[in-house]
Design an enzyme around this catalytic site. Structure first.
Site, mmCIF file in Angstrom:
data_model
loop_
_atom_site.group_PDB
_atom_site.id
_atom_site.type_symbol
_atom_site.label_atom_id
_atom_site.label_comp_id
_atom_site.label_asym_id
_atom_site.label_seq_id
_atom_site.Cartn_x
_atom_site.Cartn_y
_atom_site.Cartn_z
ATOM 1 N N ARG A 82 0.834 -1.208 0.000
ATOM 2 C CA ARG A 82 0.000 0.000 0.000
ATOM 3 C C ARG A 82 0.863 1.250 0.000
ATOM 4 N NH1 ARG A 82 -3.386 0.365 5.044
ATOM 5 N NH2 ARG A 82 -1.429 -0.321 5.978
ATOM 6 N N SER A 142 8.425 -5.098 6.193
ATOM 7 C CA SER A 142 8.140 -6.163 7.183
ATOM 8 C C SER A 142 8.983 -7.406 6.968
ATOM 9 C CB SER A 142 6.659 -6.518 7.117
ATOM 10 O OG SER A 142 5.894 -5.360 7.269
ATOM 11 N N ASP A 160 6.812 -3.481 10.643
ATOM 12 C CA ASP A 160 5.358 -3.406 10.872
ATOM 13 C C ASP A 160 4.981 -3.650 12.336
ATOM 14 O OD1 ASP A 160 6.101 -6.063 10.717
ATOM 15 O OD2 ASP A 160 4.372 -6.706 9.546
#
EC number: 2.7.1.1
Length: 877
Positions: free
Chosen positions: A499, A563, A617
């Site tokens: 995203r 992540s 994350d």
């Protein structure tokens, strides 16, 4: 010629005339489809009453649980003795069941008479409710017949027997047919007596504990109508039969349909018609008046197509009534009406059972097999054809196969025993396998202790290089204080989608965070291509987003949620240690991902970015929750992967200069166990999953607890159980052989408390697995065991973290909040509860609250960037 035709015409007219007279006389016995559908509805209600805890005590149709939970699956084998008691003689059988390619059942039997004086004498866990079929032995009703048989065997003392199962003959019929056709889920007897059984959903059987699976219900439908519910269709002849029986007022339905009473019903009708001068010119003989002189076998003989009228003449002559041709035609029609009524009534009650099965399965069309036994069904020339025809009219949405049972009460009893043996042995082996997944409190405390040891090794300079739990400094030194303000970009890369976000943070009395985002896919060829291709693809998507938002121009601060295991040298630099989650892009490991991103931006020459922070994350998750809840000092992700972070005292972080304050440590705990420290609790299935993964030997703890792997562990167990014949009839479907097909979302769906087994079967069907009810229960058990262990192991790791924080601060009690994210934690029906419980048990001195993170990797990255910008400003001023 004309004379012959006239004679034939005259005879046909005469016959039709006789038939009409009989139809009129026995009008009450001719039931319309409307009446039969009404009887279906009544019986369906009686079944419901019998299954209900509240209504069962007063229910007429008792719906007795048989504790037979499974039909044969074809793998049964063994040598069994069956004892069949159900009439004026009884049999002892030796039944040998061979499990070979051609299922083979070999039987030897011996028949013994039951003397009349014993049938009516004294009885010397199945509790006999009531005797039927002329048995009257005292001291048996209300007693456990298995105990009585045990006692009698013991009394003799010359042999012993292990009584495994007490079987009703109707259940035996279903089980016998079930061995040949595994679609068989109904047993039906239409003989001397009548009864039916079927496989009912356990959740509907109030009298038995548990709500998963099925159990065979012995309806004992012979008693239907004993409460008066059939009075509107009972005739004077039915009432007379009942008055003269051994059990007046009981088994009223059976007395209307079964072979024991059919001949007698016909005899009573003939007597009344003769008395009224409608038959035999009014002649009544002592034979005609004698009970038992006209049998159901006589009814069958008279209704034969060709020789029926000839048989009628012979039988009636034997009764001394000197029948005319008209009399023979009339008697044949009386027999037809009585037997047809029986077939119609049985079709109506069986129709109610089929409708219930269809409703239970939630299917618009039922396909099933009914195992049938009984002399009336087998030997009456027209019965089965009429019965099937009526049933098709009453339940047009059911496709029913009728399978004649071969020795249901003998072979069937052996089958129930064989299934019981098979299930017991399978249960033992299944439990033995699943025991490896069941962790005791002691084992979990040991996991917690080992995690703590690995944490210390990762924090210390001396042992950091060989530590598997890397305890990476994140350079995030503070949680948000509420003064953060501005517009920030966030980039979230952690799986097959990523995203780009615009996050507007406003401080002041009313703090707000406004977010806009767009999701982009990463094709597998880019995930596993070159690093340059991967970062060019990412920058191309950022460019699209800036155009989409209309903000391409000013150099904006960006937080990059990355992540994957990274070693950070500063807040804005992160060296990739290793790829996980299926990524394999070349020329990235050992490189600074922020620099790789900046280089790709430069190559595009369209816009510029200020990469302020490389964010894990898990750290983002903690920061998001800390913005809402200041006591949040721990982050946890349990989704596709798993990781944790927490605020550590700087004096313990030997890899970074300085001893003042705190720093968030990204644990990268997924690698816990990569040095063999968890080998004693890893199962063969964990090893298989690891062996065939993209990063064999790495992230072993993560592979035991995270969403990417749980479905795969389950799939491997299911394959093993199928190979052993415990599941799917030993047939491994092609989809089940496919790695990754059993997604973790299926675990969440299958383990949902609200999900009926029917829906579990639907999920398995999507995977090409044609499952039985028993298969569904076992699959659900396997999913439960695997996800429970995952939640417990995750809880043990978290217990180590919170206890370390407590000890760091020298507290007797610590109150702390953990910010959590991840699909497994959020969507699995039991994971979070089991994990919380485990933390509470293993760290009793910590009050741990769990707060669901709202977009840690997006909003969290922006907050870290905002805190970074704030601290950068504070430092420069």
């Amino acid at each position: 010629m004309i004379a012959a035709q006239l004679l034939a015409y005259y005879f046909t007219e005469l016959k039709d005339d006789q038939v009409k007279k009989i139809d009129k006389y026995l009008y009450a016995m001719r039931l319309s489809d409307e009446t039969l559908k009404d009887i279906m509805t009544r019986f369906k209600q009686e079944m419901k009453n019998g299954l209900s805890r509240d209504f069962n005590p007063t229910a007429i149709v008792k719906m007795l649980p048989t504790f037979v939970r499974s039909i044969p699956d074809g793998s049964e084998k063994g040598d069994f003795i069956a004892l069949d008691l159900g009439g004026s003689s009884f049999r002892i059988l030796r039944v040998q069941v061979n499990h070979e390619k051609n299922q083979n059942v070999h039987m030897e039997s011996e028949v013994y008479d039951t003397p009349e004086n014993i049938m009516h004498g004294s009885g010397s866990q199945g509790i006999l409710i009531t005797w039927t079929k002329r048995f009257k032995a005292s001291g048996v009703e209300g007693a456990d017949v298995v105990k009585l048989l045990h006692k009698a065997i013991k009394k003799r003392g010359d042999y012993d027997a292990n009584i495994v199962a007490m079987v009703n003959d109707t259940v035996g019929t279903m089980m016998t047919c079930g061995y040949d056709d595994q679609q068989c889920e109904v047993g039906l007897i239409i003989g001397t007596g009548t009864n039916a059984c079927y496989m009912e959903e356990l959740r509907h059987i109030d009298l038995v504990e548990g709500d998963e699976g099925r159990m065979c219900i012995n309806t004992e439908w012979g008693a239907f109508g004993d409460d008066g519910s059939l009075e509107d269709i009972r005739t004077e002849f039915d009432r007379e039969i009942d008055r003269g029986s051994l059990n007046p007022g009981k088994q009223l339905f059976e007395k209307m349909v079964s072979g024991m009473y059919m001949g007698e019903l016909v005899r009573l009708i003939l007597v009344k018609m003769a008395k009224e001068g409608l038959l035999f010119e009014g002649r009544i003989t002592p034979e005609l008046l004698t009970r038992g002189k006209f049998n159901t076998s006589d009814v069958s003989a008279i209704e034969k197509n060709k020789e029926g009228l000839h048989n009628a003449k012979e039988i009636l002559t034997r009764l001394g009534v000197e029948p005319s041709d008209d009399d023979c035609v009339s008697v044949q029609h009386v027999c037809t009406i009585v037997s047809f009524r029986s077939a119609n009534l049985v079709a109506a009650t069986l129709g109610a059972i089929l409708n219930r099965l269809r409703d239970n399965k939630g299917t618009p069309r039922l396909r099933t097999t009914v195992g049938v036994d009984g002399s009336l069904y087998k030997t009456h020339p027209q019965y089965s054809r009429r019965f099937h025809k009526t049933l098709r009219r009453l339940v047009p949405d059911s496709d029913v196969r009728f399978l004649l049972s071969e020795s249901g009460s003998g072979k069937g009893a052996a089958m129930v025993t064989a299934v019981a043996y098979r299930l017991a042995e399978q249960h033992r082996q299944i439990e033995e396998t699943l025991a490896h997944f069941r962790l005791t409190k002691e084992m979990l405390l040991e996991v917690k202790r080992r995690m703590r040891v690995e944490m210390e090794m990762g924090l210390r300079k001396q042992t950091h290089d060989k530590a598997v739990v890397k305890m990476l400094p994140s350079f995030v030194r503070s949680t948000p204080d509420g003064t953060e303000h501005g517009d920030f970009l966030a980039l979230d890369l952690g799986g097959t989608n990523f995203r780009v976000l615009l996050v507007k943070i406003r401080s002041g009395k009313k703090r707000t965070v406004e977010m806009h985002n767009k999701i982009y896919a990463i094709p597998i060829e880019i995930m596993q291509g070159t690093g340059e291709e991967l970062f060019d693809h990412i920058v191309s998507c950022i460019s699209d987003f800036l155009d989409y938002m209309g903000i391409k121009g000013p150099r904006m601060p960006l937080g990059f949620t990355f992540s994957f295991p990274c070693e950070q040298k500063s807040l804005d630099a992160g060296i990739l240690i290793t790829w996980t989650k299926g990524f394999k892009a070349t020329d990235c490991v050992g490189q600074d991902v922020a620099t790789l991103l900046r280089d790709a931006v430069k190559r595009r020459e369209e816009f510029d970015l200020d990469v302020v922070a490389v964010v894990n994350d898990t750290v983002g998750t903690m920061m998001t929750c800390a913005y809402e809840e200041p006591t949040c000092e721990v982050g946890l992700i349990v989704g596709t992967g798993s990781n944790a972070c927490y605020m550590e005292e700087m004096k313990n972080v030997e890899m970074v200069e300085g001893t003042e304050g705190q720093m968030c440590i990204n644990m990268e705990w997924g690698a816990f166990g990569d040095n063999g420290s968890l080998d004693d609790i890893r199962t063969t299935y964990d090893k298989l999953v690891d062996e065939f993964s993209l990063n064999a030997g790495k992230q072993r703890y993560e592979k035991m607890i995270s969403g990417m792997y749980l479905g795969e562990i389950v799939r491997n167990i299911l394959i093993d159980f199928t190979k052993k014949g415990f599941l799917f009839r030993g047939q491994i479907s092609e989809p089940l052989k496919t790695r990754g097909i059993f997604e973790t979302k299926f675990l969440s769906q299958i383990e949902s408390d609200r999900l009926a087994l029917l829906q579990v079967r639907a999920i398995l069907q999507q995977l090409g697995l044609n499952s039985t009810c028993d298969d569904s229960i076992l699959v659900k058990t396997v999913c439960g065991v695997v996800s429970r262990r995952a939640a417990q192991l995750c809880g043990a790791g978290m217990a180590a973290v919170v206890d370390k924080i407590r000890e760091n601060r020298g507290l007797d009690r610590l109150s702390v909040t953990v910010g959590v994210d991840g699909t497994l934690y959020k969507l699995h029906p039991h994971f979070s509860r089991i994990m919380h419980q485990t933390v509470k048990e293993l760290s009793p001195k910590c009050n741990v609250s769990f707060l669901l993170s709202e977009d840690g990797s997006g909003k969290g990255a922006a907050l870290i960037t905002a805190v970074g910008v704030r601290l950068r400003g504070e430092t420069s001023s």
